[in-house]
Scaffold this motif. Structure first.
Motif, mmCIF file in Angstrom:
data_model
loop_
_atom_site.group_PDB
_atom_site.id
_atom_site.type_symbol
_atom_site.label_atom_id
_atom_site.label_comp_id
_atom_site.label_asym_id
_atom_site.label_seq_id
_atom_site.Cartn_x
_atom_site.Cartn_y
_atom_site.Cartn_z
ATOM 1 N N LEU A 114 -0.388 -6.972 4.454
ATOM 2 C CA LEU A 114 -0.385 -5.445 3.898
ATOM 3 C C LEU A 114 0.479 -4.658 4.361
ATOM 4 O O LEU A 114 0.475 -4.393 5.561
ATOM 5 C CB LEU A 114 -2.075 -5.009 4.265
ATOM 6 C CG LEU A 114 -2.472 -3.843 3.576
ATOM 7 C CD1 LEU A 114 -2.256 -3.664 1.913
ATOM 8 C CD2 LEU A 114 -3.949 -3.369 3.785
ATOM 9 N N GLY A 117 2.913 -1.164 4.371
ATOM 10 C CA GLY A 117 2.796 0.186 4.047
ATOM 11 C C GLY A 117 4.186 0.645 3.545
ATOM 12 O O GLY A 117 4.698 0.449 2.627
ATOM 13 N N ASN A 171 0.799 -1.230 -0.038
ATOM 14 C CA ASN A 171 -0.059 -0.081 -0.084
ATOM 15 C C ASN A 171 0.985 1.297 -0.103
ATOM 16 O O ASN A 171 1.427 1.385 1.024
ATOM 17 C CB ASN A 171 -0.983 -0.011 1.075
ATOM 18 C CG ASN A 171 -1.836 1.121 1.509
ATOM 19 O OD1 ASN A 171 -1.773 2.133 0.344
ATOM 20 N ND2 ASN A 171 -2.223 1.284 2.514
ATOM 21 N N LYS A 189 0.228 4.137 -0.367
ATOM 22 C CA LYS A 189 -0.558 5.526 0.281
ATOM 23 C C LYS A 189 -0.330 6.616 -0.737
ATOM 24 O O LYS A 189 -0.329 6.348 -1.895
ATOM 25 C CB LYS A 189 0.023 5.640 1.705
ATOM 26 C CG LYS A 189 0.010 4.419 2.611
ATOM 27 C CD LYS A 189 0.113 4.751 4.069
ATOM 28 C CE LYS A 189 0.320 3.511 4.780
ATOM 29 N NZ LYS A 189 0.042 3.739 6.253
ATOM 30 N N HIS A 233 -9.413 1.175 5.203
ATOM 31 C CA HIS A 233 -8.071 1.463 5.823
ATOM 32 C C HIS A 233 -8.331 2.600 7.096
ATOM 33 O O HIS A 233 -9.170 3.347 6.954
ATOM 34 C CB HIS A 233 -7.300 1.930 4.845
ATOM 35 C CG HIS A 233 -5.794 2.163 5.108
ATOM 36 N ND1 HIS A 233 -5.149 2.785 6.174
ATOM 37 C CD2 HIS A 233 -4.703 1.203 5.180
ATOM 38 C CE1 HIS A 233 -3.919 2.681 6.554
ATOM 39 N NE2 HIS A 233 -3.551 1.629 5.866
ATOM 40 N N GLU A 251 -5.407 -4.939 10.555
ATOM 41 C CA GLU A 251 -4.328 -3.927 10.852
ATOM 42 C C GLU A 251 -4.318 -3.316 12.487
ATOM 43 O O GLU A 251 -5.369 -2.245 12.280
ATOM 44 C CB GLU A 251 -4.275 -2.878 9.962
ATOM 45 C CG GLU A 251 -3.791 -3.518 8.445
ATOM 46 C CD GLU A 251 -3.222 -2.430 7.377
ATOM 47 O OE1 GLU A 251 -2.456 -2.884 6.856
ATOM 48 O OE2 GLU A 251 -4.324 -1.387 7.357
ATOM 49 N N GLY A 274 -1.457 -6.347 8.829
ATOM 50 C CA GLY A 274 -0.583 -5.243 8.294
ATOM 51 C C GLY A 274 -0.243 -4.521 9.353
ATOM 52 O O GLY A 274 -1.299 -4.339 10.616
ATOM 53 N N GLY A 275 0.815 -3.561 9.704
ATOM 54 C CA GLY A 275 1.333 -2.837 10.640
ATOM 55 C C GLY A 275 2.630 -3.045 10.985
ATOM 56 O O GLY A 275 3.106 -4.133 11.715
ATOM 57 N N SER A 276 3.461 -2.064 10.188
ATOM 58 C CA SER A 276 4.917 -2.057 10.640
ATOM 59 C C SER A 276 5.445 -3.476 10.092
ATOM 60 O O SER A 276 6.538 -3.879 10.753
ATOM 61 C CB SER A 276 5.449 -1.657 12.067
ATOM 62 O OG SER A 276 5.032 -0.152 12.011
ATOM 63 N N GLU A 336 -6.653 4.920 8.016
ATOM 64 C CA GLU A 336 -6.540 6.055 7.641
ATOM 65 C C GLU A 336 -7.740 6.674 7.025
ATOM 66 O O GLU A 336 -8.035 8.163 7.176
ATOM 67 C CB GLU A 336 -5.333 6.303 7.048
ATOM 68 C CG GLU A 336 -3.915 6.262 7.487
ATOM 69 C CD GLU A 336 -2.707 5.720 6.712
ATOM 70 O OE1 GLU A 336 -2.808 5.867 5.623
ATOM 71 O OE2 GLU A 336 -1.645 5.227 7.264
ATOM 72 N N ALA A 387 -0.144 -0.092 15.227
ATOM 73 C CA ALA A 387 1.075 -0.744 14.673
ATOM 74 C C ALA A 387 1.323 -0.063 13.468
ATOM 75 O O ALA A 387 2.209 -0.371 12.804
ATOM 76 C CB ALA A 387 0.826 -2.271 14.599
ATOM 77 N N ILE A 388 0.270 0.743 12.654
ATOM 78 C CA ILE A 388 0.456 1.191 11.480
ATOM 79 C C ILE A 388 1.265 2.461 11.348
ATOM 80 O O ILE A 388 1.183 3.319 12.001
ATOM 81 C CB ILE A 388 -0.975 1.594 10.767
ATOM 82 C CG1 ILE A 388 -1.766 0.267 10.782
ATOM 83 C CG2 ILE A 388 -0.761 2.274 9.514
ATOM 84 C CD1 ILE A 388 -3.189 0.511 10.020
ATOM 85 N N GLY A 389 2.608 2.463 10.845
ATOM 86 C CA GLY A 389 3.381 3.327 10.718
ATOM 87 C C GLY A 389 4.125 3.717 11.855
ATOM 88 O O GLY A 389 4.870 4.963 11.787
#
Ligand code: PEP
Length: 253
Positions: free
Chosen positions: A233, A235, A9, A11, A96, A168, A212-214, A98, A172-174
């Motif tokens: 997934l 990022g 992804n 983004k 998502h 996700e 998903g998540g780092s 975000e 943990a995302i980003g």
């Protein structure tokens, strides 16, 4: 058997030339098709050009990162599922965190996006996941169950079998903070149990559930070894050809 999927992804990153260069660099690292399926979820203006690069490459596919919940009309700046299908997208990310957070997308809007995507032959990659405060109160499973019930569980069993789920955790995302392999496995197994109860054990076994998540080249092998983790997934780590390729190579056989 459900497929193993690694989806990048991007983004709101990469211009047309940067994006094409990244895809070429990843493709150049694979003489043979990857073990599972690799999906590039790219910004809208890059869809057609990236799709052209992927068209002759089995095992690689194209996704959009969002779609509108109405079919068409006076929604300036928005993009419909028909438009996505017309430029070759096969998948679309829906829900998502975000989008949920910054664009206030509701459960109901997400359900409509899922319906529209399926009606046009696109596979939704439906994202779910809990914020940190919910995890700290140990309510993560019921929180995510609610997201599924609200936006997916109206689907028929046949349609549900055409959905990919991405768990996700928002914390943990980003953030560089990954769920442990045990935390991911616990949630994925819980999601599969929910699917089995709502539909059937057989259907639950058919639906890919991505983490998903780092996720990165270091932690992917461990996460991907978990029996209910069917891919990732990705990022930030999908923006670098070498790292993304290493994650693709970590796919479980
Ligand atoms: C994502 O945006 O879906 C994601 C998982 O991001 P990152 O890998 O950067 O945490």
């Amino acid at each position: 058997m459900r497929p193993f999927i690694v989806a990048g992804n991007w983004k709101m990153n990469k211009t047309l030339e940067e994006g094409k260069a990244l895809v070429r660099e990843v493709l150049a690292r694979f003489d043979q098709p990857p073990y599972g399926l690799v999906v590039f979820a790219v910004p809208f203006p890059l869809l057609q050009a990236v799709g052209a690069l992927l068209s002759e490459r089995p095992g690689f596919s194209l996704a959009a990162q969002n779609c509108h919940h109405e079919e068409k009309g006076a929604y300036t700046g928005e993009v419909s599922v028909d438009m996505l299908a017309s430029v070759g997208a096969k998948y679309v990310i829906i829900g998502h965190s975000e989008r949920r957070q910054y664009f206030r997308e509701s459960h109901e809007q997400l359900a409509r996006k899922v319906n529209l995507a399926l009606s046009r032959g696109l596979t939704p990659i439906f994202c779910c996941g809990e914020p940190l405060s919910v995890r700290e109160r140990n309510n993560h499973v019921s929180y995510v169950a609610r997201q599924l019930r609200a936006s997916l569980f109206h689907l028929s069993e046949a349609d549900m079998c055409r959905v990919v789920i991405a768990y996700e955790p928002v914390w943990a995302i980003g953030t560089g903070k990954t769920a442990t392999a045990d935390q991911a496995q616990e949630m994925h197994a819980a999601l599969r149990t929910l699917l089995a109860r709502r539909y059937s054990p057989n259907t639950a076994q058919l639906i890919p559930i991505l983490y998903g998540g780092s996720c990165n080249a270091q932690n992917a092998p461990d996460l991907f070894q978990q029996p209910d983790v069917d891919g990732g997934l990705i990022g930030g780590a999908s923006l670098k050809a070498e790292e993304f390729s290493a994650i693709i190579r970590a796919m479980r056989f």
